[in-house]
Design a protein around this motif. Structure first.
Motif, PDB file in Angstrom:
ATOM      1  N   ALA A   1       6.569  -5.429  -7.269  1.00  0.00           N
ATOM      2  CA  ALA A   1       5.595  -6.258  -7.976  1.00  0.00           C
ATOM      3  C   ALA A   1       6.216  -7.557  -8.490  1.00  0.00           C
ATOM      4  O   ALA A   1       5.609  -8.629  -8.390  1.00  0.00           O
ATOM      5  CB  ALA A   1       4.981  -5.470  -9.130  1.00  0.00           C
ATOM      6  N   ASP A   2       7.424  -7.485  -9.047  1.00  0.00           N
ATOM      7  CA  ASP A   2       8.056  -8.690  -9.595  1.00  0.00           C
ATOM      8  C   ASP A   2       8.386  -9.688  -8.483  1.00  0.00           C
ATOM      9  O   ASP A   2       8.255 -10.907  -8.675  1.00  0.00           O
ATOM     10  CB  ASP A   2       9.335  -8.315 -10.352  1.00  0.00           C
ATOM     11  N   HIS A   3       8.805  -9.189  -7.342  1.00  0.00           N
ATOM     12  CA  HIS A   3       9.103 -10.075  -6.216  1.00  0.00           C
ATOM     13  C   HIS A   3       7.850 -10.816  -5.759  1.00  0.00           C
ATOM     14  O   HIS A   3       7.891 -12.034  -5.503  1.00  0.00           O
ATOM     15  CB  HIS A   3       9.690  -9.250  -5.066  1.00  0.00           C
ATOM     16  N   LEU A   4       6.734 -10.108  -5.684  1.00  0.00           N
ATOM     17  CA  LEU A   4       5.476 -10.754  -5.311  1.00  0.00           C
ATOM     18  C   LEU A   4       5.030 -11.748  -6.374  1.00  0.00           C
ATOM     19  O   LEU A   4       4.551 -12.850  -6.057  1.00  0.00           O
ATOM     20  CB  LEU A   4       4.394  -9.695  -5.092  1.00  0.00           C
ATOM     21  N   ALA A   5       5.189 -11.363  -7.643  1.00  0.00           N
ATOM     22  CA  ALA A   5       4.758 -12.237  -8.731  1.00  0.00           C
ATOM     23  C   ALA A   5       5.547 -13.544  -8.757  1.00  0.00           C
ATOM     24  O   ALA A   5       5.035 -14.583  -9.200  1.00  0.00           O
ATOM     25  CB  ALA A   5       4.893 -11.515 -10.066  1.00  0.00           C
ATOM     26  N   SER A   6       6.781 -13.516  -8.256  1.00  0.00           N
ATOM     27  CA  SER A   6       7.607 -14.729  -8.233  1.00  0.00           C
ATOM     28  C   SER A   6       7.373 -15.559  -6.974  1.00  0.00           C
ATOM     29  O   SER A   6       8.090 -16.534  -6.743  1.00  0.00           O
ATOM     30  CB  SER A   6       9.086 -14.347  -8.337  1.00  0.00           C
ATOM     31  N   GLY A   7       6.386 -15.172  -6.178  1.00  0.00           N
ATOM     32  CA  GLY A   7       6.068 -15.924  -4.969  1.00  0.00           C
ATOM     33  C   GLY A   7       6.741 -15.416  -3.715  1.00  0.00           C
ATOM     34  O   GLY A   7       6.630 -16.032  -2.650  1.00  0.00           O
ATOM     35  N   GLY A   8       7.431 -14.283  -3.789  1.00  0.00           N
ATOM     36  CA  GLY A   8       8.121 -13.737  -2.637  1.00  0.00           C
ATOM     37  C   GLY A   8       7.184 -12.998  -1.690  1.00  0.00           C
ATOM     38  O   GLY A   8       6.011 -12.747  -1.999  1.00  0.00           O
TER      39      GLY A   8
ATOM     40  N   PRO B   1       0.805  -1.224   0.000  1.00  0.00           N
ATOM     41  CA  PRO B   1       0.000   0.000   0.000  1.00  0.00           C
ATOM     42  C   PRO B   1       0.836   1.270   0.000  1.00  0.00           C
ATOM     43  O   PRO B   1       0.430   2.281  -0.600  1.00  0.00           O
ATOM     44  CB  PRO B   1      -0.846  -0.121   1.268  1.00  0.00           C
ATOM     45  N   PHE B   2       2.003   1.267   0.651  1.00  0.00           N
ATOM     46  CA  PHE B   2       2.847   2.458   0.639  1.00  0.00           C
ATOM     47  C   PHE B   2       3.332   2.756  -0.772  1.00  0.00           C
ATOM     48  O   PHE B   2       3.331   3.908  -1.206  1.00  0.00           O
ATOM     49  CB  PHE B   2       4.042   2.253   1.575  1.00  0.00           C
ATOM     50  N   VAL B   3       3.730   1.727  -1.490  1.00  0.00           N
ATOM     51  CA  VAL B   3       4.292   1.932  -2.828  1.00  0.00           C
ATOM     52  C   VAL B   3       3.205   2.209  -3.862  1.00  0.00           C
ATOM     53  O   VAL B   3       3.343   3.097  -4.704  1.00  0.00           O
ATOM     54  CB  VAL B   3       5.125   0.705  -3.245  1.00  0.00           C
ATOM     55  N   PHE B   4       2.088   1.479  -3.791  1.00  0.00           N
ATOM     56  CA  PHE B   4       1.104   1.523  -4.870  1.00  0.00           C
ATOM     57  C   PHE B   4      -0.167   2.298  -4.539  1.00  0.00           C
ATOM     58  O   PHE B   4      -0.953   2.592  -5.444  1.00  0.00           O
ATOM     59  CB  PHE B   4       0.722   0.097  -5.275  1.00  0.00           C
ATOM     60  N   GLY B   5      -0.414   2.597  -3.284  1.00  0.00           N
ATOM     61  CA  GLY B   5      -1.641   3.313  -2.955  1.00  0.00           C
ATOM     62  C   GLY B   5      -2.870   2.522  -3.326  1.00  0.00           C
ATOM     63  O   GLY B   5      -2.955   1.310  -3.113  1.00  0.00           O
ATOM     64  N   VAL B   6      -3.839   3.210  -3.928  1.00  0.00           N
ATOM     65  CA  VAL B   6      -5.114   2.571  -4.258  1.00  0.00           C
ATOM     66  C   VAL B   6      -4.931   1.450  -5.283  1.00  0.00           C
ATOM     67  O   VAL B   6      -5.757   0.531  -5.361  1.00  0.00           O
ATOM     68  CB  VAL B   6      -6.115   3.636  -4.750  1.00  0.00           C
ATOM     69  N   ASP B   7      -3.849   1.493  -6.062  1.00  0.00           N
ATOM     70  CA  ASP B   7      -3.594   0.431  -7.047  1.00  0.00           C
ATOM     71  C   ASP B   7      -3.292  -0.910  -6.388  1.00  0.00           C
ATOM     72  O   ASP B   7      -3.328  -1.949  -7.039  1.00  0.00           O
ATOM     73  CB  ASP B   7      -2.418   0.808  -7.951  1.00  0.00           C
ATOM     74  N   ALA B   8      -3.008  -0.906  -5.075  1.00  0.00           N
ATOM     75  CA  ALA B   8      -2.708  -2.157  -4.377  1.00  0.00           C
ATOM     76  C   ALA B   8      -3.940  -3.023  -4.193  1.00  0.00           C
ATOM     77  O   ALA B   8      -3.824  -4.176  -3.766  1.00  0.00           O
ATOM     78  CB  ALA B   8      -2.092  -1.850  -3.010  1.00  0.00           C
TER      79      ALA B   8
ATOM     80  N   ASP C   1      -5.656  -4.546  -6.271  1.00  0.00           N
ATOM     81  CA  ASP C   1      -5.622  -5.721  -7.144  1.00  0.00           C
ATOM     82  C   ASP C   1      -4.176  -6.185  -7.284  1.00  0.00           C
ATOM     83  O   ASP C   1      -3.468  -5.747  -8.197  1.00  0.00           O
ATOM     84  CB  ASP C   1      -6.215  -5.386  -8.520  1.00  0.00           C
ATOM     85  N   PRO C   2      -3.713  -7.062  -6.394  1.00  0.00           N
ATOM     86  CA  PRO C   2      -2.305  -7.479  -6.423  1.00  0.00           C
ATOM     87  C   PRO C   2      -1.877  -8.109  -7.737  1.00  0.00           C
ATOM     88  O   PRO C   2      -0.691  -8.090  -8.081  1.00  0.00           O
ATOM     89  CB  PRO C   2      -2.217  -8.488  -5.272  1.00  0.00           C
TER      90      PRO C   2
END
Length: 291
Positions: free
Chosen positions: A273-280, A249-256, A258-259
């Motif tokens: 985003a890439d770290h989350l997308a890779s399962g991190g 939420p700090f980085v993306f605000g309202v865009d968060a 929809d992960p």
């Protein structure tokens, strides 16, 4: 204490950096004298004023959505004249006072950034400002306080005594305040090292601590070595990490909301985003440095 509000309320809101799109909503939400909301606001303001300057916290303010998005704004408006008097008694410059109070408007802007609607983000956070605990000194904010036993033990193992009171200055990085450049951070740390001995000589600070998503060492694996965030991390001796829900939420605000569709407009957004997308998973970390 009786609830007293500024005579020229719109001007006061703008002086506190309240976003223009929130001003009319705040004015319309003004509690009526004698109403239950007025009664509760008086007691919340009294909780702040009666603990002015104390390092022991009163019970934190809780979200009260049934009282509207701006209820706590009025609580803080009633308390801030008392905070100003406390600042004056300590010889704190007006510049620092108003820079600190401007966090009220900033946290309203953060609420809109994160939710797309008016309100005050994390009302318990501004309790520190209103009680004379936290001060804005340039790019960074610092709050008087103590550190937990686990952190204190780790610092003392490194050879730095924190004393029986475990005093430590907390370091905070406000949102919506531009780049976190090394030069701006240097200036803030220099100001803090002059400010607190001058205005709080009875408090012997030996260390500063920071608990933040910005100190997650995983960021250094995704960001260039010359990034401002990595430079900020290098200032601190890292300690334990903790579960943290603030990074996205700090980085993306309202865009968060929809992960699965996080934007990748900046290096930081791409890294997160890439770290989350890779399962991190992202964490927070505690760090410390010498006062």
């Amino acid at each position: 204490m009786d609830l007293a509000l500024p005579d020229d309320l719109p001007s006061e809101l703008l002086r506190l950096a309240v976003p223009h799109e929130d001003v009319n909503g705040v004015l319309a939400a003004r509690p009526e004298p004698g109403s239950p909301q007025w009664w509760l606001a008086e007691r919340c303001a009294h909780s702040l004023v009666s603990t002015m300057g104390d390092l022991d916290d009163p019970p934190p303010f809780q979200p009260l959505p049934e009282l509207g998005p701006y209820f706590y704004v009025y609580v803080f408006l009633a308390a801030l004249p008392h905070t100003r008097r406390y600042h004056r008694e300590l010889g704190i410059p007006e510049e620092v006072t108003w820079a600190t109070f401007a966090d009220l408007g900033r946290n309203m802007a953060v609420h809109r950034k994160r939710h797309g609607t008016g309100g005050l983000h994390a009302p318990h956070w501004f309790m520190l400002h209103a009680r004379g605990i936290l001060y804005a000194l340039g790019r960074l904010q610092f709050n008087r306080g103590t550190t937990g036993p686990r952190t204190a033990a780790a610092i003392e193992e490194a050879g730095v005594p924190v004393g029986p009171r475990r005093l430590a200055l907390g370091v905070h990085v406000p949102d919506l305040y531009g780049p976190l450049t090394p030069e701006a951070c240097d200036a803030s740390f220099d100001r803090a090292r002059r400010f607190f001995p001058r205005h709080f000589p009875q408090e012997d600070y030996q260390v500063m601590t920071c608990g933040s998503w910005l100190l997650d060492e995983q960021l250094a694996r995704h960001l260039p070595a010359d990034s401002n965030i990595v430079a900020f991390q290098r200032r601190f001796h890292p300690l334990h990490r903790f579960d943290n829900a603030e990074t996205v939420p700090f980085v993306f605000g309202v865009d968060a909301a929809d992960p699965a569709r996080l934007p990748r407009r900046t290096r930081l957004e791409r890294a997160v985003a890439d770290h989350l997308a890779s399962g991190g998973k992202w964490y927070g970390r505690i760090g410390w440095l010498r006062f």
